[in-house]
Every structure is written in C-alpha cells, then in structure tokens.
Write an enzyme that holds these catalytic residues in place. Structure first.
Site, mmCIF file in Angstrom:
data_model
loop_
_atom_site.group_PDB
_atom_site.id
_atom_site.type_symbol
_atom_site.label_atom_id
_atom_site.label_comp_id
_atom_site.label_asym_id
_atom_site.label_seq_id
_atom_site.Cartn_x
_atom_site.Cartn_y
_atom_site.Cartn_z
ATOM 1 N N LYS A 267 30.014 -0.070 -23.296
ATOM 2 C CA LYS A 267 28.688 -0.354 -22.384
ATOM 3 C C LYS A 267 27.705 0.680 -23.131
ATOM 4 O O LYS A 267 27.801 1.500 -23.692
ATOM 5 C CB LYS A 267 29.110 -0.211 -21.213
ATOM 6 C CG LYS A 267 29.924 -1.181 -20.410
ATOM 7 C CD LYS A 267 29.981 -1.141 -18.874
ATOM 8 C CE LYS A 267 30.820 -1.949 -17.982
ATOM 9 N NZ LYS A 267 30.776 -1.534 -16.637
ATOM 10 N N PHE B 215 25.163 -4.940 -6.020
ATOM 11 C CA PHE B 215 25.183 -4.403 -7.104
ATOM 12 C C PHE B 215 24.925 -5.480 -8.313
ATOM 13 O O PHE B 215 24.684 -4.923 -9.446
ATOM 14 C CB PHE B 215 26.426 -3.552 -7.302
ATOM 15 C CG PHE B 215 27.613 -4.097 -7.712
ATOM 16 C CD1 PHE B 215 27.911 -4.680 -8.858
ATOM 17 C CD2 PHE B 215 28.535 -4.332 -6.520
ATOM 18 C CE1 PHE B 215 29.172 -5.508 -9.137
ATOM 19 C CE2 PHE B 215 29.874 -5.184 -6.688
ATOM 20 C CZ PHE B 215 30.123 -5.485 -7.942
ATOM 21 N N ARG C 287 43.378 -1.478 -19.310
ATOM 22 C CA ARG C 287 42.884 -0.928 -17.874
ATOM 23 C C ARG C 287 43.404 0.401 -17.641
ATOM 24 O O ARG C 287 42.867 1.177 -16.997
ATOM 25 C CB ARG C 287 43.510 -2.072 -16.983
ATOM 26 C CG ARG C 287 42.914 -3.227 -16.754
ATOM 27 C CD ARG C 287 41.345 -3.423 -16.456
ATOM 28 N NE ARG C 287 41.124 -3.204 -15.135
ATOM 29 C CZ ARG C 287 39.974 -3.366 -14.491
ATOM 30 N NH1 ARG C 287 38.972 -3.891 -14.982
ATOM 31 N NH2 ARG C 287 39.725 -3.221 -13.121
ATOM 32 N N THR D 80 37.590 1.809 -11.748
ATOM 33 C CA THR D 80 36.054 1.377 -11.870
ATOM 34 C C THR D 80 35.171 2.378 -11.500
ATOM 35 O O THR D 80 34.083 2.623 -12.330
ATOM 36 C CB THR D 80 35.919 0.163 -10.576
ATOM 37 O OG1 THR D 80 37.040 -0.885 -11.054
ATOM 38 C CG2 THR D 80 34.432 -0.250 -10.900
ATOM 39 N N ARG E 190 36.790 6.183 -17.968
ATOM 40 C CA ARG E 190 35.802 6.258 -16.839
ATOM 41 C C ARG E 190 35.612 7.419 -16.131
ATOM 42 O O ARG E 190 34.743 7.616 -15.392
ATOM 43 C CB ARG E 190 36.171 5.012 -16.095
ATOM 44 C CG ARG E 190 36.106 3.794 -16.775
ATOM 45 C CD ARG E 190 36.399 2.520 -15.876
ATOM 46 N NE ARG E 190 35.970 1.090 -16.168
ATOM 47 C CZ ARG E 190 35.987 0.039 -15.399
ATOM 48 N NH1 ARG E 190 36.854 0.266 -14.596
ATOM 49 N NH2 ARG E 190 35.425 -0.933 -16.030
ATOM 50 N N HIS F 33 34.017 -1.649 -20.262
ATOM 51 C CA HIS F 33 34.518 -2.938 -19.555
ATOM 52 C C HIS F 33 35.964 -3.167 -20.157
ATOM 53 O O HIS F 33 36.008 -3.053 -21.294
ATOM 54 C CB HIS F 33 33.686 -4.117 -19.546
ATOM 55 C CG HIS F 33 34.247 -5.330 -19.289
ATOM 56 N ND1 HIS F 33 34.523 -5.915 -17.991
ATOM 57 C CD2 HIS F 33 35.073 -6.324 -20.040
ATOM 58 C CE1 HIS F 33 35.196 -6.572 -17.585
ATOM 59 N NE2 HIS F 33 35.281 -7.137 -18.957
HETATM 60 O O1 CDP Z 1 34.776 -3.182 -14.219
HETATM 61 P P1 CDP Z 1 35.823 -3.474 -13.119
HETATM 62 O O2 CDP Z 1 36.681 -4.586 -13.248
HETATM 63 O O3 CDP Z 1 36.649 -2.297 -13.122
HETATM 64 O O4 CDP Z 1 35.042 -3.355 -11.761
HETATM 65 P P2 CDP Z 1 34.340 -4.667 -11.231
HETATM 66 O O5 CDP Z 1 34.725 -4.704 -9.663
HETATM 67 O O6 CDP Z 1 34.682 -6.137 -11.943
HETATM 68 O O7 CDP Z 1 32.824 -4.637 -11.526
HETATM 69 C C1 CDP Z 1 32.042 -4.729 -12.500
HETATM 70 C C2 CDP Z 1 31.222 -3.685 -12.879
HETATM 71 O O8 CDP Z 1 30.038 -3.703 -11.871
HETATM 72 C C3 CDP Z 1 31.936 -2.159 -12.823
HETATM 73 O O9 CDP Z 1 32.689 -1.995 -14.070
HETATM 74 C C4 CDP Z 1 30.725 -1.213 -12.679
HETATM 75 O O10 CDP Z 1 29.958 -0.977 -13.766
HETATM 76 C C5 CDP Z 1 29.797 -2.098 -11.540
HETATM 77 N N1 CDP Z 1 29.834 -1.815 -10.007
HETATM 78 C C6 CDP Z 1 28.967 -1.221 -9.701
HETATM 79 O O11 CDP Z 1 27.973 -0.787 -10.084
HETATM 80 N N2 CDP Z 1 29.021 -0.916 -8.070
HETATM 81 C C7 CDP Z 1 30.260 -1.338 -7.479
HETATM 82 N N3 CDP Z 1 30.101 -1.327 -6.163
HETATM 83 C C8 CDP Z 1 31.167 -2.227 -7.976
HETATM 84 C C9 CDP Z 1 30.810 -2.491 -9.337
HETATM 85 MG MG MG Z 2 36.129 -6.708 -13.122
#
Ligand code: CDP
Ligand code: MG
Length: 246
Positions: free
Chosen positions: A14, A64, A102, A108, A122, A147
């Site tokens: 990213k 978000f 992952r 996350t 991360r 990601h």
């Molecule tokens: O990327 P991942 O699949 O782990 O998480 P996601 O729940 O699919 O969310 C996608 C992306 O959104 C995350 O990687 C974060 O960069 C962002 N995000 C955020 O900024 N605030 C949140 N509460 C959840 C996700």
């Molecule tokens: Mg995701």
C-alpha cells in the site's frame, strides 16, 4: 484452493509502505525463501477511485470506507504529488498461500499486531485518528502497509479485479480464461458492442480475457444480473491510463 492443491493469493504493497520505503522489506518477507511461495504476477498501479472502491466493495457503507479508499489511492500519503500515488499489486502461488501470507502480514490493526504478533509486517503500521468536517472525532484509519486476501474466493475476486490474464505467468494462471470473440466498448460508464466517438475499447476479438468477465459483460448487455459489477470488470483495463488528481 484449486484441484492441484495450489492456492493463489493477492497482495498489495500500500502507499504508506511505498512512502516509508518498506517495499524491499515487504518483498523480502514474502520471498520464496521465507514464505515458500512463488511470484505469479506483479505490477505497479496508479489506483483509480473506481478500482479502490471495487477492491474494498465489501466495506461500502462502513464509517472507514471513504478514508480507506483515499488511503489506497495514495491521496493520504502523497497529498501534493498525484504522480507518486501508486501501489504494487502481486499475485503469489503455492500451497496454503492465503493463510501463509495473512500470517506474515499480521492482524488488521497495527496496535493488535504489535501486541500479539510482533515481527509481522503490519506491526510496523500506524493508526490515524479521523475527524469529520466539523472537527469532531470520527473513528480511525488503519495504515497497515499491506493488503492480503482473506480467503481463496477473495483471492480469485481480487486477482480478477487487478490483473488481466496476460499479467499472470501462463503456468500459474489458475482461473478460467477465454479468447474474446467480440468488441466491448465503454462510454460514460455504459457498456456497448459498437464503437462511438469517445468510447474506450475494453476488449477486442483475439484478446485473452477472464471467462467470468466475458460472462458478466454478456449478462450486463442483456440487462440481466451479473455476478459482479461492470466496474469490477473494466477497472483493470483503465489502470495506468491517466493521472487521477482527485
Ligand atoms: O485488510 P484486512 O482484510 O485485514 O481488513 P479489513 O477488515 O478487510 O479492512 C480493510 C482495510 O481497511 C484494512 O486493511 C485497513 O487498512 C482499513 N480499516 C480501517 O482503516 N479501519 C477499520 N476499522 C477497519 C479496516
Ligand atoms: Mg479484508
């Protein structure tokens, strides 16, 4: 997972990782030596709003969502330099690719990653508090550097969203392709099989396409429900076409 037991997964380095010059570190963590996986495809992408919104389509409507779309587009880390806004899109192939990547990426939230999974990519990320137009607290954005697909079906959706078949090494192409027999044009967000002034040719006869994309376009042209949106098909054909400044 495919019949031969080999998974594919999709990774994005990213814009925060690029702005922090962590690209080499991320690639090294995901190298064949560390991850036991192989590169199947790679490209540097100036992310359009269309592509960012499709990538995070499952989060549409969440608080978000607007922030994460701007983040993926690079607007956050390169506010004054649209020309520097880019991500690196990667496809990896190998047994258990989704789970392995992952695990290397980590949780996350960078805070959770630091607490529970130090050493993951991360854990080097950050969390940024957000404010609404009136300056009141409005949640937070997780700048987590990478990601990684969260399931094999997400990996397929994401690889089909970001890559055209010829971006993937032939020996590593796992999703059905077909040679296109028709012309498909886009104009003002509408699909057509006939060229009009100002229309963009998305696919032409003889070109290799994802079978699922051709099926979706045929359904859309017939006015029938398709398995994905038109944007999800065309976004990859509009990659690196022009600089997006907003
Ligand atoms: O990327 P991942 O699949 O782990 O998480 P996601 O729940 O699919 O969310 C996608 C992306 O959104 C995350 O990687 C974060 O960069 C962002 N995000 C955020 O900024 N605030 C949140 N509460 C959840 C996700
Ligand atoms: Mg995701």
């Amino acid at each position: 997972m495919t019949q031969d037991g080999i998974d594919q997964t999709f990774v994005l380095i990213k814009p925060d990782a690029l702005s922090l010059s962590l690209t080499g570190y991320v690639l090294s963590q995901l190298s064949e030596f560390h991850a036991g996986l192989r590169f199947a495809g790679a490209k540097i992408v100036h992310v359009t709003r269309m592509l960012a919104e499709e990538h995070y389509a499952e989060h549409k409507g969440k608080p978000f969502f607007p922030a994460v779309v701007e983040y993926l587009m690079g607007c956050v880390h390169y506010p004054d330099s649209p020309d520097k806004r880019r991500v690196i899109a990667l496809a990896y192939s190998g047994p258990g690719a989704v789970t392995t990547v992952r695990k290397i990426a980590g949780p996350t939230s960078p805070h959770v990653a630091r607490d529970t999974a130090p050493g993951t990519i991360r854990a080097l990320g950050t969390i940024v508090p957000l404010k609404d137009a009136a300056g009141n607290p409005a949640g937070e954005r997780m700048d987590n550097l990478v990601h990684a697909s969260s399931s094999p079906s997400d990996a397929q959706r994401e690889i089909n969203l970001w890559f055209i078949p010829s971006d993937i090494m032939p020996a590593m192409r796992q999703y059905a392709t077909e040679v296109c027999d028709d012309y498909y044009y886009l104009k003002d967000g509408n699909l057509s099989m006939t060229r009009e002034p100002g229309s963009i040719c998305i696919l032409a006869p003889g070109q290799m396409a994802w079978k699922s994309d051709v099926e979706a376009m045929q359904k859309i042209l017939q006015g029938e429900p398709a398995h994905c949106t038109l944007d999800a098909v065309v976004a990859k054909y509009l990659i690196n076409e022009k600089l997006e400044t907003s």
